[in-house]
Design an enzyme around this catalytic site. Structure first.
Site, PDB file in Angstrom:
ATOM      1  CG  HIS A  86      -8.346   7.299  17.106  1.00 44.53           C
ATOM      2  ND1 HIS A  86      -9.171   7.933  18.019  1.00 44.53           N
ATOM      3  CD2 HIS A  86      -9.009   7.330  15.926  1.00 44.53           C
ATOM      4  CE1 HIS A  86     -10.294   8.304  17.416  1.00 44.53           C
ATOM      5  NE2 HIS A  86     -10.218   7.957  16.150  1.00 44.53           N
ATOM      6  CG  ASP A 222      -8.431   8.898  21.246  1.00 39.85           C
ATOM      7  OD1 ASP A 222      -7.328   9.175  20.740  1.00 39.85           O
ATOM      8  OD2 ASP A 222      -9.282   8.181  20.674  1.00 39.85           O
ATOM      9  CB  SER A 666     -11.762  10.705  14.976  1.00 37.94           C
ATOM     10  OG  SER A 666     -12.348   9.500  15.345  1.00 37.94           O
TER      11      SER A 666
END
Lengths: 731, 731
Positions: A86, A222, A666
């Site tokens: 992402h 991810d 992230s």
């Protein structure tokens, strides 16, 4: 998923006091705080040297980088970087076309030559030093200085430090910690040529989509791989065909043996922002006004963008990144609000502040020292709330229209460029940022479409039309013929006529026109006949007035907030981690299952089995056929893999840990006790979101993609063996 | 929820062979088998005397009773009985009016005088003896007897045994075990005056409704209390105001200290039917034809009844029981089918039968003994399949219309009454059942409505109209003017005209008319001008022909199936429990969590917290306000309760165990190792349903309501302290 941060945050200072321990695994620690936590780490089974974490250029810290919103890490001596899928969405979108949608299909460069540029503006930041500069920023300030001047003084001192620091060719920042009680100067190497190497298909990298976002059990792969490139001289340089891979001094070793429940793990990264040290009044405004408004306006924008996307696949690609961001934040804010209201955080915050006030009142010395702080901060807060509806609408006008924002940016740049001394310029318009400003307009071309711009501007103008008579945006009122108390139909009619004129007349959708505007003087821009430029200028006086008021309040806050923090810290005692502020932090915890709804325990690991269970073959649950085939081959015994864990009877996919993280983390590497890479942090559970306001020691969990799942997909599904070899993992 | 059984099942004999152990906790054991399981019980921590379970009149077995479809138990010396809420649905419906819906609001008799009759036909059966009678039933049968005569002989021997047994004033049955390899004679005391004492509101007793039915985590308080009444002489008697509470020799002691994960628990009850010993061909027909057809026809009937219910609240009450049953069976059959198909049971059954065939073929002696059995059973099966579509439609015509069924029952009764010797009558029309037949018509008045009858008959006739030319129901065709190959529109038109005539002319909706008909002779009924009676007579020839064919096949099965079972048992070796057949069984296992979908563990206990979490205040999740208030009082510390379990931090609600149960077990007491009542069995998890065909030792779980939740609700929510005291539980 954790929110990648697109903007650099301004406020917030790391301080070491004594050495008692906080509750549970709370704490996004400054690297230099880690050695003080040695006893706690040893109690958790850590056998390494805690001092290693304080050495920013050593192993493993030297391998951790920032992408300017996400975290990443070097995983090979040839500049290979791993981060979240992402976090690569922007780069994948930048390189997508309706015919070849990398966001959906994934991407794999079979050779170095096939690695594709992430576009202008893509960056990799390597932190090389963190230095305390509190005295230089807040020392010896005349207490009689008014708040506006106080702001200017602090701002100028920061710019001076940054300018001096950047003499060495690095990118520097001065960041406030603990609300300005402390300041640190951070120097970073800024690599400007970043390329995409490998990203799995959306059916792996975004498996579960919005349905599973912030949820457990999770089955998202991810991850994505970038590579940092530099000039042939080894120094950062913009993208050029003959740039060469950057050779980092440190890179992480990937540990394919993985981890198990109960293991100690570290997450190192750049958490964006937490609000655990906010006042009650601030949290209250967030709860009662900001978040509910945010949720409403996000839902409206999502509906607009989804409708546009359905009308044209090209618009769908252009709106994809914005939509994913809106949806992600929407879920995030809903989770925050649930935690604040139903979770009782607001009530607890009120209670905590009452206890702080009582603690201050209970002692004459403390009363003298801090007695005025809470009321004064509350007064500042009240002041800003008076025109918040209008100010939020003004912000959303610029936020809605990329063209309007481009015009306004060009105008502000022209004003600042006219100042002969770079240090007098607003920080964001200093010469060091000019190339970024141009790059932003170049990148914008990929997501820009007048149909999107117009639809969102119509929506934002609708809010402006509905503002009360004492909070009008007069510049817009004049331009669009809006008056307070107009009927909704009349307002819509006026807005539509205004939009028709704006978009019929503007040329700002052309990249060269926008880039040209960035080179013009204030006089040239003032003479423009482009209707969107004219609108931007009409909005500027209110913008400037708001900015002045903000600076004055910030000046006041720079007097008050450090004393509030002193009181808070003195009352708390012990070692406290500062609120996150997009600077490098270390957090640690254990891999652990979690209590779910009544009668349910969420296990620490998920496995391939869950992909089979969730896969529907469409929408958000559409695993690639080659992945399903590989799972079948594993089940039938045709395929053997070293990544199958006997205790689970399967290949692990994602896992839960108690580490304390937030948006900006992230892509952070998850490290075992030896500092080896065992996973990638990519999300937190839904009831963890509100931990940004108050840490919940029972329920807080971070979600990690297991490195064994990554390796299994790379070898059995995506054929990325070149990269596995480059990372030094043998089969 | 487990399916209460409304009909007594015919087929299936308990046998003890050697003493090795079966897998896991499989086995619905005959009480006399339990002493043979002593070693296994001791290994599970049982400290009592296994022989106690073989004494049907001792403690605890003497306290367990059947309600004729559900199980229940005596819990006081004054005849107080506890069973499930869903087993009381019929009684609650019988006593409900649109103004006072006991199914929704619950019921509590404050005094004995307020206890309300469950209506005619309500029964409590106390098993007093179980005797093996295999030789008497199947001994010395001439092997040359044809199948039809063989059926008659076995049937007559059973009737003879029953008649002799009932001389003592008891109710007796002779049941086949292991497919007729063994027969047992069961004698039961039949109490005929049963009254409702207490039932919680639907928001507790049916909390979660169809959404949670067969699911975990579960939060249903599935209990109700009845009381058994007898004549002043202490003997069973129909309802009379001055009857007195029955004083059972045995009743269960309620253990308020409860149980914890890992504890051994017993469930004693009347499981209805399992099919673990069916042939592959039988399971295949079920999978490929019966269950898919059942699912389709149930969905259609549910849609019809729901639409009627919306049109009139009175119809909603009348249709409620039927709807709940349809929905429950629908979910059950879907679960079965999932297990059979996706769960791989059908494939496993095929494999098992191939192994059995190979085992038979491998030895000349075995081949001689059993070689013809599998093919012969398959041929019987194929024969019945030839007209199954027509036969199923005929059954559903009688099932759809209570009036048509009443007419047909009266006609059949008249035929049988004409036979001078009671032993020559069809079993269900023997004199011992005459009063039941009348009671059934009396009870039917509460659920009967010509609008429901007509709508369902229209639906069933639609199926008859669509039958192929070689499988017509000619009696109906003539009555309704249907012909094969008619267009759908023409058929609908003809059906509507027929229904108009039937319901304009019938008087059968009046109770007295139906009861009158039960007293008429065949000639009188044959002369009736009631159009529904005429239709019933027109359908009877096909009904009788089908019944004859069934008897012949049953005669053949009584030759073949015992040998099939012998082969199965010889191959399996060890102690095997017979398939469930609505007779008293003992099953045991441990309280245990369960693996859920990937990443989820289903915990063994749920708590009050889940009620707060699930409650929406409407529909199926509408906990009573007084319960929510009591939970609040508990949370705030205002209320203390001995039923809060410190390890859970809450009052337990429901729990999971590995005990092996099926429909008919509903309401069964859950006993701890000392035989004390600690909960009520009321359901199994969804993936357990198909265990009726093949037991799954990993996933099978039963769901129990925790006695502590029952006590907490009774004391803190429903004010049923009178009953708590009667059960001898002090606070």
């Amino acid at each position: 998923m954790k929110t990648p941060l697109r903007s650099v945050l301004i406020l917030a200072v790391g301080v070491l006091t004594s050495a008692t321990f906080l509750l549970a695994d709370e704490g996004m620690w400054m690297p230099q705080q880690i050695p003080e936590l040695a006893a706690r780490l040893r109690a958790m089974g850590f056998e390494g040297d805690p001092a290693a974490f304080a050495d920013l250029t050593g192993q493993p810290m030297g391998a951790i980088v920032s992408l300017g919103g996400c975290t990443a890490s070097f995983v090979s001596p040839e500049g290979l970087i791993v981060t979240n899928h992402h976090c690569a969405a922007g780069a994948l979108q930048y390189n997508s076309t309706p015919e070849r949608n990398l966001l959906v299909d994934g991407f794999l460069a079979r050779t170095r030559e096939e690695e594709i540029s992430n576009g202008p503006g893509a960056r990799v930041f390597v932190t090389t030093s963190v230095k305390e500069v509190t005295d230089a920023i807040t020392g010896k300030i005349d207490p009689k200085l008014d708040d506006r001047r106080r702001y200017e003084l602090v701002d100028r001192r920061i710019k001076d430090r940054v300018a001096a620091c950047e003499q060495g060719g690095l990118r520097c920042r001065v960041e406030a910690f603990f609300g300005g009680l402390k300041y640190f100067e951070i120097a970073q190497l800024e690599i400007q040529d970043v390329r995409t190497v490998y990203a799995p298909a959306a059916g792996i990298g975004n498996f579960g989509g919005e349905t599973d976002n912030w949820r457990w059990p999770r089955h998202t792969g991810d991850w994505s791989f970038f590579r940092a490139y530099v000039g042939r001289d080894g120094k950062p340089a913009p993208f050029a065909k003959d740039n060469v891979p950057y050779q980092p001094a440190r890179w992480l070793k990937l540990q394919p043996a993985g981890v198990k429940e109960g293991d100690l793990v570290f997450v190192v990264g750049y958490p964006g922002r937490t609000e655990r040290q906010q006042t009650y009044a601030e949290v209250q405004e967030t709860t009662e006004w900001s978040f509910p408004r945010f949720i409403k306006t996000s839902e409206e924008q999502i509906a607009i963008l989804e409708a546009l996307g359905k009308s044209d696949p090209a618009l769908q690609i252009k709106a994809a990144g914005r939509l994913r961001g809106l949806n992600n934040y929407l879920t995030n804010r809903r989770g925050m609000l649930e935690g604040l209201v139903q979770g009782g955080i607001l009530v607890k915050k009120e209670q905590n502040e009452k206890e702080l006030a009582a603690w201050i009142a209970a002692d004459p010395v403390r009363q003298k020292q801090y007695g005025d702080v809470l009321p004064a901060l509350a007064a500042l807060q009240a002041e800003s709330e008076r025109t918040r509806e209008r100010d939020a609408v003004l912000t959303s006008l610029f936020g809605a229209s990329t063209l309007l924002n481009a015009a306004h940016t060009a105008y502000r740049l022209s004003l600042e460029k006219a100042k002969p001394n770079d240090l007098d310029r607003e920080a964001e318009f200093q010469q060091r940022n000019w190339s970024r400003i141009r790059e932003a307009q170049e990148r914008a071309q990929r997501t820009l479409d007048p149909r999107i711009d117009r639809a969102l501007l119509r929506w934002a103008m609708g809010y402006a039309a509905a503002l009360p008579a004492d909070q009008r945006i007069s510049g817009l009122d004049k331009q669009a013929g809006l008056t307070p108390g107009m009927t909704k139909a009349d307002a819509e009619h006026a807005i539509e006529a205004c939009l028709e004129r704006l978009f019929a007349g503007t040329k700002l959708a052309e990249k060269d026109v926008r880039l040209g505007l960035l080179g013009e003087t204030t006089a040239q821009i003032g003479a423009s006949e482009d209707p969107i430029v004219i609108l931007a200028l009409a909005l500027d006086p209110l913008f400037q007035a708001n900015r002045d008021a903000y600076k004055r309040r910030q000046g006041a806050a720079s007097r008050l907030r450090p004393r509030y923090m002193q009181a808070l810290l003195a009352k708390a005692g012990g070692l406290v981690a500062p609120d996150a502020n997009s600077t490098l932090r270390v957090t640690f915890g254990t891999i652990k299952s979690k209590p779910g709804p009544d009668g349910i325990r969420w296990e620490a690991f998920t496995t391939l089995k869950g992909i089979e269970q969730k896969n529907t073959g469409q929408g958000e649950f559409d695993a690639p056929k080659r992945e399903l085939a590989a799972i079948q081959a594993l089940r039938s015994g045709q395929l053997k893999t070293p990544y199958l864990v006997p205790a689970l009877g399967d290949v692990p996919v994602d896992f839960l840990s108690t580490v304390d993280t937030t948006g900006g983390n992230s892509g952070s590497p998850t490290l075992n006790g030896k500092g080896e890479l065992v996973g990638l942090l990519f999300d937190g559970t839904y009831d963890t979101i509100a931990s940004d306001f108050l840490y919940d020691p029972v329920n807080t969990r971070s979600i990690h993609a297991d490195a064994r799942y990554m390796l299994w997909v790379m070898s059995e599904v995506d054929g990325a063996d070149r990269l596995i070899q480059e990372m030094g993992v043998g089969r």
